[in-house]
Design a protein around this motif. Structure first.
Motif, PDB file in Angstrom:
ATOM      1  N   ALA A 277      37.486  78.920  44.018  1.00  0.00           N
ATOM      2  CA  ALA A 277      37.890  80.077  44.941  1.00  0.00           C
ATOM      3  C   ALA A 277      37.767  79.848  46.650  1.00  0.00           C
ATOM      4  CB  ALA A 277      36.888  81.257  44.714  1.00  0.00           C
ATOM      5  N   ILE A 278      36.792  78.985  46.986  1.00  0.00           N
ATOM      6  CA  ILE A 278      36.760  78.538  47.907  1.00  0.00           C
ATOM      7  C   ILE A 278      38.079  77.854  48.726  1.00  0.00           C
ATOM      8  CG2 ILE A 278      35.658  76.898  49.640  1.00  0.00           C
ATOM      9  CD1 ILE A 278      32.710  77.772  48.064  1.00  0.00           C
ATOM     10  N   GLY A 279      38.320  76.719  47.835  1.00  0.00           N
ATOM     11  CA  GLY A 279      39.740  76.145  48.087  1.00  0.00           C
ATOM     12  C   GLY A 279      40.677  76.979  48.363  1.00  0.00           C
ATOM     13  N   GLY A 280      40.889  77.921  47.336  1.00  0.00           N
ATOM     14  CA  GLY A 280      42.033  79.228  47.930  1.00  0.00           C
ATOM     15  C   GLY A 280      41.928  79.725  48.902  1.00  0.00           C
ATOM     16  N   LEU A 281      40.940  80.371  49.396  1.00  0.00           N
ATOM     17  CA  LEU A 281      40.622  80.909  50.440  1.00  0.00           C
ATOM     18  C   LEU A 281      40.461  80.226  51.742  1.00  0.00           C
ATOM     19  CD1 LEU A 281      37.473  83.172  49.365  1.00  0.00           C
ATOM     20  CD2 LEU A 281      39.892  84.070  49.467  1.00  0.00           C
ATOM     21  N   LEU A 282      40.157  78.897  51.730  1.00  0.00           N
ATOM     22  CA  LEU A 282      40.245  78.175  52.984  1.00  0.00           C
ATOM     23  C   LEU A 282      41.673  77.693  53.213  1.00  0.00           C
ATOM     24  CD1 LEU A 282      37.246  75.378  52.421  1.00  0.00           C
ATOM     25  CD2 LEU A 282      37.497  77.091  54.274  1.00  0.00           C
ATOM     26  N   LEU A 283      42.613  77.725  52.277  1.00  0.00           N
ATOM     27  CA  LEU A 283      44.061  77.210  52.349  1.00  0.00           C
ATOM     28  C   LEU A 283      44.750  78.480  52.959  1.00  0.00           C
ATOM     29  CD1 LEU A 283      45.884  74.891  52.373  1.00  0.00           C
ATOM     30  CD2 LEU A 283      46.558  75.322  50.055  1.00  0.00           C
TER      31      LEU A 283
ATOM     32  N   SER B  77      44.703  80.073  61.676  1.00  0.00           N
ATOM     33  CA  SER B  77      44.388  79.085  62.208  1.00  0.00           C
ATOM     34  C   SER B  77      45.670  78.853  63.216  1.00  0.00           C
ATOM     35  CB  SER B  77      44.249  77.772  61.657  1.00  0.00           C
ATOM     36  OG  SER B  77      45.438  77.325  60.725  1.00  0.00           O
ATOM     37  N   PRO B  78      45.570  78.070  64.224  1.00  0.00           N
ATOM     38  CA  PRO B  78      46.618  77.793  65.413  1.00  0.00           C
ATOM     39  C   PRO B  78      47.681  76.911  64.638  1.00  0.00           C
ATOM     40  CG  PRO B  78      44.839  77.264  66.250  1.00  0.00           C
ATOM     41  CD  PRO B  78      44.482  77.760  64.733  1.00  0.00           C
TER      42      PRO B  78
ATOM     43  N   MET C 186      44.389  68.990  53.121  1.00  0.00           N
ATOM     44  CA  MET C 186      43.433  68.268  52.236  1.00  0.00           C
ATOM     45  C   MET C 186      41.957  68.807  52.043  1.00  0.00           C
ATOM     46  SD  MET C 186      45.423  66.225  50.599  1.00  0.00           S
ATOM     47  CE  MET C 186      44.356  65.214  49.815  1.00  0.00           C
ATOM     48  N   LEU C 187      41.229  69.360  53.014  1.00  0.00           N
ATOM     49  CA  LEU C 187      39.939  69.746  52.721  1.00  0.00           C
ATOM     50  C   LEU C 187      40.120  71.077  51.973  1.00  0.00           C
ATOM     51  CD1 LEU C 187      38.667  69.775  56.480  1.00  0.00           C
ATOM     52  CD2 LEU C 187      38.226  68.232  54.641  1.00  0.00           C
ATOM     53  N   PRO C 188      40.922  71.968  52.038  1.00  0.00           N
ATOM     54  CA  PRO C 188      40.799  72.974  50.917  1.00  0.00           C
ATOM     55  C   PRO C 188      41.270  72.435  49.442  1.00  0.00           C
ATOM     56  CG  PRO C 188      41.980  73.839  52.796  1.00  0.00           C
ATOM     57  CD  PRO C 188      41.860  72.469  53.057  1.00  0.00           C
ATOM     58  N   VAL C 189      42.091  71.424  49.270  1.00  0.00           N
ATOM     59  CA  VAL C 189      42.382  70.689  48.258  1.00  0.00           C
ATOM     60  C   VAL C 189      41.251  70.069  47.432  1.00  0.00           C
ATOM     61  CG1 VAL C 189      43.923  68.805  47.140  1.00  0.00           C
ATOM     62  CG2 VAL C 189      44.900  70.415  48.641  1.00  0.00           C
TER      63      VAL C 189
ATOM     64  N   ILE D 259      51.001  78.177  51.196  1.00  0.00           N
ATOM     65  CA  ILE D 259      50.696  79.424  50.496  1.00  0.00           C
ATOM     66  C   ILE D 259      50.825  79.341  48.866  1.00  0.00           C
ATOM     67  CG2 ILE D 259      51.310  82.099  50.142  1.00  0.00           C
ATOM     68  CD1 ILE D 259      49.791  81.386  52.677  1.00  0.00           C
ATOM     69  N   SER D 260      51.888  78.783  48.534  1.00  0.00           N
ATOM     70  CA  SER D 260      52.102  78.851  47.001  1.00  0.00           C
ATOM     71  C   SER D 260      50.895  78.116  46.155  1.00  0.00           C
ATOM     72  CB  SER D 260      53.163  77.854  46.735  1.00  0.00           C
ATOM     73  OG  SER D 260      54.326  78.576  47.214  1.00  0.00           O
ATOM     74  N   LEU D 261      50.390  77.023  46.959  1.00  0.00           N
ATOM     75  CA  LEU D 261      49.259  76.331  46.478  1.00  0.00           C
ATOM     76  C   LEU D 261      47.999  77.173  46.388  1.00  0.00           C
ATOM     77  CD1 LEU D 261      47.889  73.962  45.171  1.00  0.00           C
ATOM     78  CD2 LEU D 261      47.455  72.917  47.305  1.00  0.00           C
ATOM     79  N   ALA D 262      47.841  77.713  47.559  1.00  0.00           N
ATOM     80  CA  ALA D 262      46.651  79.000  47.700  1.00  0.00           C
ATOM     81  C   ALA D 262      46.525  79.756  46.751  1.00  0.00           C
ATOM     82  CB  ALA D 262      46.521  79.285  49.195  1.00  0.00           C
ATOM     83  N   LEU D 263      47.699  80.352  46.291  1.00  0.00           N
ATOM     84  CA  LEU D 263      47.780  81.461  45.275  1.00  0.00           C
ATOM     85  C   LEU D 263      47.385  80.769  43.910  1.00  0.00           C
ATOM     86  CD1 LEU D 263      51.058  83.570  46.365  1.00  0.00           C
ATOM     87  CD2 LEU D 263      48.546  84.151  46.699  1.00  0.00           C
ATOM     88  N   VAL D 264      47.627  79.661  43.549  1.00  0.00           N
ATOM     89  CA  VAL D 264      47.578  78.940  42.284  1.00  0.00           C
ATOM     90  C   VAL D 264      46.205  78.803  42.259  1.00  0.00           C
ATOM     91  CG1 VAL D 264      48.126  76.997  40.944  1.00  0.00           C
ATOM     92  CG2 VAL D 264      49.700  78.057  42.255  1.00  0.00           C
ATOM     93  N   MET D 265      45.570  78.418  43.569  1.00  0.00           N
ATOM     94  CA  MET D 265      43.927  78.056  43.514  1.00  0.00           C
ATOM     95  C   MET D 265      43.208  79.574  43.236  1.00  0.00           C
ATOM     96  SD  MET D 265      43.622  75.719  46.819  1.00  0.00           S
ATOM     97  CE  MET D 265      44.004  73.902  46.821  1.00  0.00           C
ATOM     98  N   LEU D 266      43.799  80.353  43.987  1.00  0.00           N
ATOM     99  CA  LEU D 266      43.158  81.714  43.570  1.00  0.00           C
ATOM    100  C   LEU D 266      43.199  82.303  42.273  1.00  0.00           C
ATOM    101  CD1 LEU D 266      43.861  83.546  46.767  1.00  0.00           C
ATOM    102  CD2 LEU D 266      41.661  82.699  46.397  1.00  0.00           C
TER     103      LEU D 266
END
Length: 398
Positions: A281-287, A294-295, A306-309, A366-373
């Motif tokens: 969950a943290i990975g998905g939220l961070l990404l 972020s800027p 890579m950090l959220p990954v 965003i695609s990857l973040a949604l899969v993480m969540l």
């Protein structure tokens, strides 16, 4: 038992090697076969999809013929598929070779999962699955770099000749050292046991824990499929820098898997599932935050991806071993069929989820973040299922 696990490790490496070794040379394959790069790229989810669907067929076979014969047949097919890719003169022949290798890994995957279930149970099985899932990450750590170096020296066909050589070495070692572990009480029947499949998949416990690994595998597959686009296209990394970033994450998963193994031994599977759920969950939220908050200058940096990954992959390392052991635990006399169904849900579901989210008209991050969540949501459901299992066990003791 250690010797058996080492032999099973040789089998489990066949899957990721069949993907990661040729990742850096996909453009060269497309050029060599005079076809579109997207077609060669699509062979990655195709390989996973064949692995998943084919296990519905190999599951009954591994219970009928035994673990050892299916493992040998799978390794032989894998080597033949690698040779077919190495000599391919058309895109159709190359795609066919990937289908053949996917079918081969169906056999080896069901055989090795059944071997673990035959010999181990509970936390010991979870530790074995965690060891296998963790150690195989040496492949994404080293294979892209090795494949790129081989292709640079000998052409894009070289990685596939290397796969063929590895397959026939494994064939020899399995033939000499892998024992038959099938219990005498195993139910044996040829044909697709549709009623048995339905009986197993309709059980809430099996489905919930299988979906945990589906979510984790979907995250990994989406990350692999999009990594070259994000890291080399958006972040501007060279192919060598990409290989190092990709490889460092593989070593990271190995390290976290070692920690997860120790936590299983000392604290048990429920704690491991809780940690894995939080990390996914943290990975998905961070990404998600890195894209939406972020800027733009930060979003162009490789570490913002890579950090959220890394967080989500750490979650994967904590989740997959316990989830697999919980899913297969009740099926001592149907280990092959249950392992096959677990593999189908995991691989087929992961491929479907990954392809669906990649196809969405949204940025790849965003695609990857949604899969993480989504993976985190599956894990939360599984953690609640563990609570229900513990409550039921307490009532029975009373």
């Amino acid at each position: 038992m250690r010797k058996l696990l080492l032999l099973l490790l040789l089998l489990v490496l066949l899957g990721p090697l069949g993907i990661d070794l040729y990742l850096p040379v996909i453009p060269h394959i497309a050029q060599g076969l005079n076809t579109q790069e997207s077609l060669i790229q699509s062979t990655i989810p195709l390989f996973i999809l064949v692995m998943g669907v084919g296990q519905l067929i190999t599951g009954p076979l591994v219970d009928y013929f035994g673990r050892r014969p299916l493992a040998l047949a799978g390794v032989l097919l894998y080597g033949l598929g690698a040779i077919m890719a190495a000599v391919a003169e058309s895109s159709a022949m190359f795609v066919g070779s990937r289908v053949l290798q996917g079918m081969a890994v169906c056999c080896t995957t069901v055989a090795l999962f059944s071997c673990v279930r035959d010999r181990l149970n509970g936390d010991e099985a979870a530790r074995a699955f965690s060891f296998l899932n963790g150690t195989l990450n040496i492949v994404p750590a080293l294979a892209p770099l090795a494949g790129g170096l081989m292709a640079a020296a000998f052409g894009w066909r070289a990685p596939f000749w290397a796969l063929a050589a590895y397959a026939f070495l494994v064939l020899l070692l399995i033939a000499l050292g892998l024992p038959e572990t099938r219990p005498t009480g195993t139910r044996r029947a040829l044909g697709l046991p549709l009623a048995t499949y339905w009986q197993i998949v309709s059980k809430r416990r099996f489905l919930v824990f299988s979906l945990v690994n589906t979510g984790a595998m979907a995250m990994a597959l989406t990350y692999v499929s999009l990594s070259s686009q994000v890291l080399m296209g958006d972040a501007g990394l060279s192919s060598l820098q990409f290989s190092f970033a990709f490889g460092a994450n593989g070593f990271w998963i190995m390290f976290v898997s070692w920690i997860a193994n120790r936590i299983i031994r000392k604290a048990g599977r429920p704690i491991c599932l809780t940690i894995g759920t939080l990390l996914m969950a943290i990975g998905g939220l961070l990404l998600t935050a890195s894209v939406t908050m972020s800027p733009l200058a930060w979003q162009a940096q490789w570490w913002s991806y890579m950090l959220p990954v890394a967080a989500a992959c750490a979650g994967l390392a904590f989740l997959m071993g316990p989830a697999a052991s919980y899913a297969l635990e009740p099926y001592a006399n149907q280990a092959g069929v249950a392992s096959a169904l677990n593999g189908f849900v995991q691989m087929g579901g992961a491929a479907a989820i990954s392809l669906a989210f990649i196809a969405l008209p949204i940025p790849p991050r965003i695609s990857l973040a949604l899969v993480m969540l989504l993976g985190g949501l599956f894990a939360i459901t599984a953690r609640y299922q563990v609570y229900l299992i513990s409550q039921l066990s307490s009532r029975r003791v009373r």
